[in-house]
Design a protein around this motif. Structure first.
Motif, mmCIF file in Angstrom:
data_model
loop_
_atom_site.group_PDB
_atom_site.id
_atom_site.type_symbol
_atom_site.label_atom_id
_atom_site.label_comp_id
_atom_site.label_asym_id
_atom_site.label_seq_id
_atom_site.Cartn_x
_atom_site.Cartn_y
_atom_site.Cartn_z
ATOM 1 N N ALA A 172 0.804 -1.221 0.000
ATOM 2 C CA ALA A 172 0.000 0.000 0.000
ATOM 3 C C ALA A 172 0.838 1.272 0.000
ATOM 4 N N ILE A 173 1.946 1.256 0.691
ATOM 5 C CA ILE A 173 2.632 2.540 0.937
ATOM 6 C C ILE A 173 3.889 2.744 0.105
ATOM 7 N N GLY A 174 4.338 1.718 -0.555
ATOM 8 C CA GLY A 174 5.544 1.912 -1.349
ATOM 9 C C GLY A 174 5.884 0.637 -2.072
ATOM 10 N N TRP A 175 6.903 0.673 -2.874
ATOM 11 C CA TRP A 175 7.308 -0.551 -3.535
ATOM 12 C C TRP A 175 8.823 -0.642 -3.533
ATOM 13 N N TRP A 359 3.747 -6.977 -9.698
ATOM 14 C CA TRP A 359 3.593 -5.577 -9.305
ATOM 15 C C TRP A 359 4.591 -4.684 -10.035
ATOM 16 N N THR A 360 5.769 -5.228 -10.332
ATOM 17 C CA THR A 360 6.748 -4.434 -11.078
ATOM 18 C C THR A 360 6.322 -4.312 -12.533
ATOM 19 N N ARG A 361 5.750 -5.396 -13.060
ATOM 20 C CA ARG A 361 5.314 -5.356 -14.454
ATOM 21 C C ARG A 361 4.216 -4.325 -14.662
ATOM 22 N N GLU A 362 3.355 -4.163 -13.649
ATOM 23 C CA GLU A 362 2.291 -3.158 -13.769
ATOM 24 C C GLU A 362 2.861 -1.748 -13.656
ATOM 25 N N THR A 485 10.759 3.990 -2.299
ATOM 26 C CA THR A 485 9.762 4.560 -3.197
ATOM 27 C C THR A 485 8.444 4.652 -2.435
ATOM 28 N N ALA A 486 7.907 5.847 -2.362
ATOM 29 C CA ALA A 486 6.722 6.070 -1.520
ATOM 30 C C ALA A 486 5.486 6.324 -2.370
ATOM 31 N N ASN A 487 4.379 5.725 -1.969
ATOM 32 C CA ASN A 487 3.089 6.008 -2.594
ATOM 33 C C ASN A 487 2.498 7.205 -1.864
ATOM 34 N N CYS A 488 2.856 8.410 -2.314
ATOM 35 C CA CYS A 488 2.630 9.620 -1.518
ATOM 36 C C CYS A 488 1.173 10.059 -1.420
ATOM 37 N N ALA A 489 0.309 9.606 -2.328
ATOM 38 C CA ALA A 489 -1.103 9.978 -2.199
ATOM 39 C C ALA A 489 -1.669 9.473 -0.879
ATOM 40 N N LYS A 490 -0.988 8.455 -0.310
ATOM 41 C CA LYS A 490 -1.439 7.927 0.983
ATOM 42 C C LYS A 490 -1.284 8.960 2.098
ATOM 43 N N ILE A 491 -0.408 9.964 1.896
ATOM 44 C CA ILE A 491 -0.206 10.963 2.962
ATOM 45 C C ILE A 491 -1.516 11.707 3.207
ATOM 46 N N VAL A 492 -2.109 12.232 2.141
ATOM 47 C CA VAL A 492 -3.357 12.974 2.334
ATOM 48 C C VAL A 492 -4.500 12.012 2.678
ATOM 49 N N GLU A 493 -4.446 10.804 2.113
ATOM 50 C CA GLU A 493 -5.491 9.813 2.434
ATOM 51 C C GLU A 493 -5.487 9.498 3.938
#
Lengths: 828, 54, 70
Positions: A172-175, A359-362, A485-493
């Motif tokens: 959810a938060i990064g890869w 997940w990397t292929r996507e 690598t951060a999934n940053c949209a999670k910050i505001v979520e």
């Protein structure tokens, strides 16, 4: 039937550049381009005919098992040695550059020592197993049984904090994988260029000196020396094996020439291949062919050690002097001959195929890794480093039209107009590359964030898609981005939901309070800041531990032999105590959603009080279902990034400056700073079903914005100058490591000389505003839609996805639609 | 029993004739190439579908 | 809502939400649970408008000068 000049002109007028390429390239390049297998996953799946190489892991595992008592680096070196000496090799008809990762042209490889979860995924992957499938499954089962629970990542999992590990691996938060089993490393080409035999000699001297010390007066200082000896032995082992690997190609080329080939011209070429492989990589190159072959061996051999997903590299700088000598001074080869060699260099690199988990292929659709080659730039003394080879690479890229490698061009004010025209032609031909990087800005940035000395900073290469790194003795970065690598949209979520993740249904971030209770926007932003710090901290903490443990759990004998500092100190290249300066960053995926969402909250909840926070949270929890009017209000009546509107632009800058301040507080394993770097590859599609509904108006399922600072597709309504002005409000030195901007331009508008002049003045504005990056898609809607409808006819249409390019037909429908939705900017 | 060194595809190493390469021409759906696979000279090749006596 | 392809009728949330056609319009793509076809849906009216095949762009031209030249 030969194509006439008139027909080519017609293709040019219709802007069907792929036909122009096919009709104008040499017959050799035409054959080699069509011969190469497509190994990037097509929208997530491998193409028919692609097979996983099982001989490679079997040879590796066999030797690994036989040498259980050896220190890890030596054990690994022997295992790689067995592979390089015994894996089948091949030479393709008409080819002049040899070497491939895998035993046949249609093979992809994987590394069983890396991660059990990837090994298991291969077992369950449909369609890539060699026939008979039953036999392959047996072979895979044997490999997986041996490595299960004993891979580098399994070992790391045993020492990670369990809570951090669960959150990190939640998806959810990064890869990323906190191991150099999957990563990328800068190469110290000045050291490597000495020739492998000379490096072996240097190691010999180090070992002899150490041996003498160990026979002298006992002292505690001697104790660490005992561990260095087997590491040096390991480095020698792999260098010897690499020389032998090249010798095997020389032998095969001679066998073909002497026993099978009847064409005297091809016979001569095969003998030249043999002589080349007898020379390099053992000795330094003397000609363009030797230089390219050397470079290719360096890249191939290291991919028998690990999955290197990027190719930090400056090929025009490396091969330029040989190009000039052979083509312009000695005239030992013609310019067309040289273009054939450079074109094949691109094709042979494209041929490298490595298995990627789903997940990397996507996230990296259509390609194997981001082989971004750095071109242009300056020399150490600040003079223009562009040369005739830079021009030739631009020309041949248009002829072979491959999507990987791509080019990143280090633009600076001294670049000549003739070269700028070549670059523009690549963009106009729809390659999506080169991207433009602002050299003076990025040199300053490298000095500001990581303290690289000026002369080293000026040598920078693109470490992966975007981040610069000096390929120098202490600048080389051996381990991915050494952070995360951060999934940053999670910050505001998470700010909206008190740290709770409604998609994976667990408490992820800290409990920063019920957003309904925040009385002011400042309180809301304070919670955002806490979530941002938590996200960066957990990712960096996890990857840093993986980095520290990597020499113990994975080990890099080849990379160590490639690093002067590792050869000198008898350490693993990944060992962070051997003098590495540190060049870490956090890749910030899905970043811009924060600015647009915060602006929407500030405007409609706190300033206008049109909706309550409770109403917003309820709508978001229901994915905006039944609230379409409200959703459109949040999209259309709240300011959006990219329109030169200070209301939202100030929020973007505030987010970046707050994060940059934290980037100076958190430290990488070398003790250096960690700025963020907003970009996405195709993570914006991968995370579409991971990020819940947001106040910018997106639903769970919708693609996120495509760039690092690109406005939302279709939301930049005030033209390209407004986009540049918004992006120019960011300080591209102080606020982060680099900022990815995608722009879509009209091929019709930019046709001819007028088009070039419009583009050139756009580049001037981009530079005047102090921006560090921009890249362009120049393919119109009608071509892209036609390619969706009839993919067979449009196999060669290339698009810029994010930090990389891909063939349009190889990416998922959703990614295709996302690219079509991007605003087509009119210049002038 | 046929062995690899009796086959047309076998090319022994210059410095060690107990080892060599099995060199075969392969044409796949996209390209033609020569492949070399290390083999032992006295390797049993009676089940090898590509065996061709020298 | 009624699927344009097969006529299946059901509440809009029975049609799997795929993604938006563009974020600033009320149109989205939803998949029919019966025939799996992609319907372009007006989310304000909960109405399926047309079937979306590869190459179709129910949202019209891209924004910017591509849109102007339409």
């Amino acid at each position: 039937m030969a194509t006439t000049a008139k027909e080519i002109k017609e293709f040019e007028e219709k802007q069907e550049w792929w036909w122009v390429a096919e009709k104008t390239r040499s017959s050799r390049l035409d054959y080699l381009r069509k011969a190469v297998w497509k190994k990037g996953a097509l929208g997530g799946n491998y193409a028919p005919g692609i097979e996983i190489d099982l001989e490679f892991p079997e040879l590796y595992t066999e030797t690994w098992q036989e040498n259980e008592g050896d220190p890890i680096m030596l054990r690994k070196a022997k295992s790689i040695g067995n592979v390089l000496e015994n894996l089948p090799i091949f030479i393709t008809d008409q080819s002049q550059i040899v070497g491939c990762v895998g035993s046949a042209p249609h093979n992809i490889v994987s590394y069983w020592q890396g991660a059990s979860m990837i090994n298991e995924e291969i077992y369950n992957e449909q369609g890539i197993l060699p026939q008979p499938e039953e036999k392959s499954l047996e072979r895979l089962a044997a490999l997986n049984e041996y490595w299960g629970g004993n891979t580098a990542l399994d070992e790391l999992a045993k020492v990670l904090d369990p809570e951090d590990a669960v959150k990190f691996m939640s998806g959810a938060i990064g890869w990323g994988t906190p191991s150099s089993a999957v990563g990328y490393a800068t190469k110290d080409f000045r050291h490597i260029g000495k020739g492998f035999e000379n490096i072996i000699e240097e190691i010999d001297e180090n070992m002899e000196r150490t041996d003498k010390l160990l026979r002298g007066n006992p002292s505690p200082d001697l104790l660490p020396l005992y561990d260095k000896l087997p590491r040096w032995e390991a480095m020698q082992e792999v260098l010897d094996a690499a020389i032998e690997y090249a010798a095997r190609y020389a032998r095969l080329a001679r066998i073909i020439a002497e026993n099978f080939e009847t064409d005297p011209k091809r016979k001569e070429e095969l003998l030249r291949i043999a002589e080349t492989c007898e020379r390099v990589p053992a000795q330094p190159p003397r000609t363009l062919q030797e230089s390219i072959q050397y470079d290719h061996f360096v890249q191939v051999v290291v991919r028998y050690e690990t999955y290197e997903g990027a190719m930090p590299h400056r090929p025009d700088y490396l091969h330029g002097p040989f190009f000039d000598k052979d083509v312009n001074i000695n005239k030992s080869i013609t310019r067309d001959d040289a273009l054939d060699l450079l074109g094949e260099h691109l094709i042979r690199t494209y041929e490298i195929g490595i298995f990627s988990p789903r997940w990397t292929r996507e996230g990296l659709q259509g390609i194997t890794g981001t082989w971004v080659w750095t071109m242009g730039g300056v020399n150490e003394d600040g003079t223009d480093a562009c040369n005739d080879c830079t021009t030739a690479y631009m020309q041949v890229a248009r002829l072979v039209r491959i999507a990987n490698p791509t080019f990143s061009f280090r633009w600076h004010p001294k670049v000549k107009d003739e070269l700028m025209r070549e670059i523009f032609e690549c963009i106009r031909h729809g390659l999506g590359y080169p991207s433009l990087r602002n050299d003076p800005i990025l040199v300053e940035n490298a000095m500001y964030w990581h303290g690289h000395p000026l002369r080293e900073a000026r040598q920078w290469v693109t470490q992966s898609c975007m981040s610069p790194c000096p390929p120098t003795k202490y600048g080389c970065q051996p381990f991915r981005m050494a952070s995360a690598t951060a999934n940053c949209a999670k910050i505001v979520e998470y700010t909206l939901h008190n740290g709770y993740d409604n998609v994976v249904n667990m408490q992820m971030g800290p409990k920063t309070g019920n957003a309904v209770d925040f009385k002011t926007y400042d309180e809301f932003f304070e919670a955002w800041t806490k979530q941002m710090k938590w996200l960066l901290n957990i990712l960096v903490r996890t990857v840093a531990l993986g980095r520290a443990k990597d020499p113990e759990f994975f080990s890099r004998p080849i990379l160590s032999a490639y690093y002067e500092r590792a050869v000198e100190t008898g350490t693993d290249a990944v060992d962070y105590t051997n003098g590495e300066r540190g060049n870490a960053w956090v890749t910030a995926f899905t970043w811009v959603e924060n600015a647009d969402s915060l602006a929407a909250v500030k405007k409609l909840i706190y300033d206008d009080k049109k909706y309550t926070m409770a109403e917003l949270i309820e709508a978001l929890k229901n994915n905006w279902d039944g609230k379409e009017e409200m959703r459109l209000d949040f999209v259309n009546n709240a300011p959006k990034w990219g329109n030169d509107d200070d209301y939202v632009d100030d929020i973007m800058v505030q987010c970046l400056k707050t994060t940059a301040a934290h980037g100076k507080e958190i430290k990488c394993v070398c003790g250096n700073n960690i700025p963020i770097l907003p970009e996405n590859v195709s993570g914006n599609i991968h995370y579409a079903n991971v990020v819940s509904a947001l106040p910018n108006g997106r639903r769970l399922g919708d693609a996120l914005y495509d760039g690092g600072i690109s406005p939302g597709p279709g939301l930049d309504k005030k033209g390209p100058t407004a986009v540049l002005k918004s992006c120019g409000k960011i300080d591209h030195v102080l606020d982060g490591r680099a900022f990815l901007l995608n722009q879509r331009l009209s091929p019709t508008q930019l046709a001819g000389e007028k088009g070039y002049q419009l583009w050139k003045s756009y580049v001037k504005s981009w530079d005047d505003l102090g921006m560090d990056h921009v890249q362009f898609n120049m393919v119109d809607d009608s071509t892209l839609r036609a390619a969706q409808k009839d993919p067979e006819k449009y196999q060669e249409v290339i698009v810029r996805v994010a930090g990389y390019s891909a063939h349009f037909v190889d990416i998922s429908r959703k990614t295709q639609d996302n690219i079509i939705q991007r605003t087509v900017q009119g210049l002038g | 029993m046929a062995s690899c060194n009796e086959c047309k595809s076998f090319f022994s190493l210059e410095d060690d004739d107990s080892m060599g390469d099995c060199v075969r021409r392969i044409v796949d759906p996209r390209q033609a190439y020569y492949q070399a696979k290390p083999v032992e000279a006295d390797n049993d090749s009676s089940n090898c579908a590509s065996f061709q006596k020298k | 809502m009624k699927c344009v392809a097969c006529g299946f009728e059901g509440p809009v949330d029975k049609f799997r939400y795929l993604y938006n056609a563009r974020i600033d319009a009320s149109m989205s793509m939803r998949q029919c649970p019966k025939c799996n076809e992609w319907n372009a849906v007006d989310e304000l009216k909960d109405e399926a408008l047309e079937i979306v095949n590869p190459g179709d762009a129910p949202w019209g031209k891209s924004a910017g000068i591509e849109g102007i030249s339409a």
